[in-house]
Scaffold this motif. Structure first.
Motif, PDB file in Angstrom:
ATOM      1  N   HIS A   9      25.803  25.828  72.567  1.00 14.30           N
ATOM      2  CA  HIS A   9      26.245  24.473  72.908  1.00 14.30           C
ATOM      3  C   HIS A   9      27.444  24.061  72.050  1.00 14.30           C
ATOM      4  CE1 HIS A   9      23.067  23.540  75.711  1.00 14.30           C
ATOM      5  NE2 HIS A   9      22.155  23.947  74.831  1.00 14.30           N
ATOM      6  N   TYR A  12      30.499  25.915  73.488  1.00  5.41           N
ATOM      7  CA  TYR A  12      30.969  25.325  74.747  1.00  5.41           C
ATOM      8  C   TYR A  12      31.636  23.975  74.521  1.00  5.41           C
ATOM      9  CZ  TYR A  12      28.614  28.872  77.556  1.00  5.41           C
ATOM     10  OH  TYR A  12      28.232  30.038  78.137  1.00  5.41           O
ATOM     11  N   ALA A  13      31.073  23.136  73.655  1.00  4.24           N
ATOM     12  CA  ALA A  13      31.687  21.840  73.355  1.00  4.24           C
ATOM     13  C   ALA A  13      33.048  22.049  72.697  1.00  4.24           C
ATOM     14  CB  ALA A  13      30.776  21.014  72.461  1.00  4.24           C
ATOM     15  N   LEU A  17      36.647  20.792  74.180  1.00  2.00           N
ATOM     16  CA  LEU A  17      37.565  19.943  73.429  1.00  2.00           C
ATOM     17  C   LEU A  17      38.914  20.618  73.204  1.00  2.00           C
ATOM     18  CD1 LEU A  17      35.222  18.270  70.798  1.00  2.00           C
ATOM     19  CD2 LEU A  17      36.433  17.170  72.681  1.00  2.00           C
ATOM     20  N   GLY A  84      37.640  20.557  68.414  1.00  2.00           N
ATOM     21  CA  GLY A  84      37.252  21.716  69.226  1.00  2.00           C
ATOM     22  C   GLY A  84      37.265  23.006  68.436  1.00  2.00           C
TER      23      GLY A  84
END
Length: 99
Positions: A9, A12-13, A17, A84
């Motif tokens: 997670h 992916y985040a 970003l 990110g």
């Protein structure tokens, strides 16, 4: 296993970003469609009880093809890119730590 799921997670985040920050860095402004402008006028910003909100609602509901232009400040792109990168690296380190 649960720790590895959180790591994915984070990765992916971070990727999301990074892509959003790159998009904001590459594009100077965004021109919204008339339907998106109408949605924003009705759901975001000052309500119709204020002078500015009443003017916004009047212009948008007049039938004219009004298009809102959004120009994000330059720091938003850099903040998104930085966050990110940090999230993606953190997720990668969590995956590497669990192996």
């Amino acid at each position: 296993m649960k720790q590895k799921a959180w790591a994915i997670h984070f990765i992916y985040a971070g990727i999301f970003l990074l892509l959003a920050g790159g998009q904001m860095y590459a594009v100077e402004s965004y021109h919204l469609t008339p339907s998106a402008t109408k949605f924003l006028a009705h759901n975001v910003g000052p309500g119709p009880e204020t002078a500015r909100g009443a003017l916004n609602h009047l212009v948008v509901n007049s039938g004219a093809q009004v298009r809102e232009t959004i120009t994000p400040p330059g720091w938003v792109a850099w903040a998104s890119l930085s966050a990110g990168a940090i999230l993606a690296v953190h997720g990668g380190l969590l995956v590497a730590h669990k192996k």
